[in-house]
Design a protein around this motif. Sequence first.
Motif, PDB file in Angstrom:
ATOM      1  N   ASP A 196      -9.767  -2.421  -0.138  1.00 57.90           N
ATOM      2  CA  ASP A 196      -9.871  -3.551  -1.085  1.00 57.90           C
ATOM      3  C   ASP A 196     -11.288  -3.602  -1.635  1.00 57.90           C
ATOM      4  OD1 ASP A 196      -7.357  -4.020  -0.032  1.00 57.90           O
ATOM      5  OD2 ASP A 196      -8.054  -5.574   1.349  1.00 57.90           O
ATOM      6  N   ARG A 228      -8.021 -10.582   4.273  1.00 54.08           N
ATOM      7  CA  ARG A 228      -6.925 -10.623   3.288  1.00 54.08           C
ATOM      8  C   ARG A 228      -6.196 -11.958   3.217  1.00 54.08           C
ATOM      9  NH1 ARG A 228      -3.410  -5.078   2.695  1.00 54.08           N
ATOM     10  NH2 ARG A 228      -4.874  -4.050   1.303  1.00 54.08           N
ATOM     11  N   GLN A 250      -6.352   2.625  -0.705  1.00 54.78           N
ATOM     12  CA  GLN A 250      -6.359   1.958   0.605  1.00 54.78           C
ATOM     13  C   GLN A 250      -6.987   2.857   1.670  1.00 54.78           C
ATOM     14  OE1 GLN A 250      -3.140   0.268   3.474  1.00 54.78           O
ATOM     15  NE2 GLN A 250      -3.196  -0.960   1.621  1.00 54.78           N
ATOM     16  N   GLN A 298      -7.109  -6.919  -3.474  1.00 58.94           N
ATOM     17  CA  GLN A 298      -6.296  -6.233  -2.467  1.00 58.94           C
ATOM     18  C   GLN A 298      -5.663  -4.987  -3.089  1.00 58.94           C
ATOM     19  OE1 GLN A 298      -3.909  -8.921  -0.232  1.00 58.94           O
ATOM     20  NE2 GLN A 298      -2.401  -7.349   0.282  1.00 58.94           N
TER      21      GLN A 298
END
Length: 297
Positions: free
Chosen positions: A163, A122, A158, A137
């Motif tokens: 992602d 990330r 999530q 994301q």
Amino acid sequence: MKSHHYVGRFAPSPTGPLHIGSLLTAVASYVDAKSHNGKWLLRMEDIDPPREMSGAADSILQTLEHYGLRWDGDVLFQSRQHSRYEAAVQQLLASGKAFYCTCSRSQILAASGSSSYPGTCRQRHQPPDQPFAIRLQVQDREIHFEDGLQRYQRCNLQQQGGDFVIKRKEGLYAYHLAVVLDDALQGVTHVVRGSDLLDATFCHWYLQDVLELPHPQYAHLPVIVNAEGQKLSKQTFAEPVPLADPGPYLLYCLQALGQSPPDSLRGASAAAILEWSCEHWQMQRVPHQRCIPQQTA
Ligand code: GLU
Ligand code: ZN
């Protein structure tokens, strides 16, 4: 005055000729659009050359025409839209919402214990020296929508998938990105497609939020499965629909879609069957399940 604004579409991937499963989706999306005085657009989703079969795109278009399924306007070919997809990827990278990911499948599995992406890369906002994918994301929040056939749907991306990839390591654009950008570009208001794509819709919904694009209305049709319960496809050796007499195949689709075409339509032309269908179409009669076996009729 009540004004109807309906833009539907059919978006085949040219991985093989049209089979009865894809014909069913074409018929349902066409008839739903036309029964609302809407437009029915055609988009060729040719963004994954390794999976494509040469000649399939032409064969699909020819079959649709033969079956009386005439689209409005020009066909949009995704293979000619790369610069738009790239611009969106760059925009998402620049805003920090997308990032560079170098993880392999086995690394993801090892880090998360599942195929859900654990967020490893990330913080990578500069292109790395090794091959990379680009991921969007996702936030820890629930996405929900009302499907026209499968009812209320919800998911927290999530926790389910994490992602997701918008551009693949080989440089190919992901289906999720292309479909969302093109539905918006083409002004699509209603998406009628197979329920094998119901889960993908959460990614589409999320991308529409991030890119500030409108959400179309979705209706996910039951998909026809073979005796082993597999979706019909090139991989399961689904037979192409023939170019001979379209009537029986159209009637089969209508019956599988819960409509009741009268016996008098036996032997009728494709145009006559479709005309009846547009006048009598009732979406609420389409079975609400995700799959239907091939030989229901
Ligand atoms: N191209 C996809 C397929 O053939 C369908 C995409 C869509 O309808 O959103 O499975
Ligand atoms: Zn990664």
